[in-house]
Motif scaffolding. Sequence first.
Motif, short mmCIF file in Angstrom:
data_model
loop_
_atom_site.label_atom_id
_atom_site.label_comp_id
_atom_site.label_asym_id
_atom_site.label_seq_id
_atom_site.Cartn_x
_atom_site.Cartn_y
_atom_site.Cartn_z
N LEU A 223 6.54 3.09 9.70
CA LEU A 223 6.78 1.88 8.92
C LEU A 223 8.07 1.19 9.37
O LEU A 223 8.08 -0.03 9.56
CB LEU A 223 6.86 2.23 7.43
N CYS B 193 7.38 -2.41 10.93
CA CYS B 193 7.65 -3.48 9.98
C CYS B 193 9.09 -3.97 9.99
O CYS B 193 9.36 -5.11 9.62
CB CYS B 193 7.25 -3.05 8.58
N ARG C 162 3.57 -6.87 5.35
CA ARG C 162 2.78 -5.66 5.14
C ARG C 162 3.64 -4.49 4.64
O ARG C 162 3.23 -3.74 3.77
CB ARG C 162 2.07 -5.26 6.44
N GLY C 163 4.84 -4.35 5.19
CA GLY C 163 5.62 -3.15 4.94
C GLY C 163 6.71 -3.26 3.89
O GLY C 163 7.27 -2.26 3.46
N TYR C 164 7.02 -4.48 3.48
CA TYR C 164 8.07 -4.68 2.49
C TYR C 164 7.45 -4.99 1.14
O TYR C 164 6.44 -5.71 1.06
CB TYR C 164 8.96 -5.86 2.88
N HIS C 165 8.06 -4.50 0.08
CA HIS C 165 7.63 -4.88 -1.26
C HIS C 165 7.96 -6.35 -1.46
O HIS C 165 8.96 -6.85 -0.94
CB HIS C 165 8.37 -4.02 -2.30
N LEU D 193 13.12 3.08 0.23
CA LEU D 193 11.67 2.93 0.17
C LEU D 193 11.14 3.59 -1.10
O LEU D 193 11.72 4.57 -1.59
CB LEU D 193 11.00 3.61 1.37
N GLN E 17 1.04 4.27 -0.41
CA GLN E 17 1.67 3.47 0.64
C GLN E 17 3.18 3.34 0.42
O GLN E 17 3.61 2.91 -0.65
CB GLN E 17 1.03 2.06 0.65
N GLN F 77 6.67 1.48 0.88
CA GLN F 77 7.14 0.12 1.08
C GLN F 77 8.66 0.10 1.08
O GLN F 77 9.31 0.84 0.33
CB GLN F 77 6.61 -0.83 -0.01
#
Length: 131
Positions: free
Chosen positions: A9, A13, A29-32, A107, A113, A115
């Motif tokens: 990740l 990301c 896609r990878g961050y809240h 994270l 998943q 994030q």
Amino acid sequence: MEEEKIKLLINECYLNGALNTMKTQEMRRGYHKDFAIFYKEGTSLQKLPLENWITMVETYKNGPDHNNGLRSFKGEIAQIDITQDAAFVKLKLYRNNTLIFTDYITLLKFEKQWQIVTKIYHSHIKNPWVL
């Protein structure tokens, strides 16, 4: 296994989303969605929300200086600490073999998943966004 997911990740990301290849779709896609970078200006705490950061990356990517190497970094994960559904990563960022930033990235695992939710950093050089 969770550590490998987090490393992937961070590489996809963050290092290639926000930095090296500037694939901002990977950031989304990878961050809240409520992610923010927190940083200090003097004695004030500042906050850079995800959408503002993505706009900055896109502006740079589409600008005349996008190939000058300013956003080219080699990342070295110095530490990962995971407790159930919470984690942090200490990431060292090098440009031309010079340590530029140390990032502290937090994270959370939502359902299955991971994030990225926050980032703070230390700049090791003055004017890190100038070559």
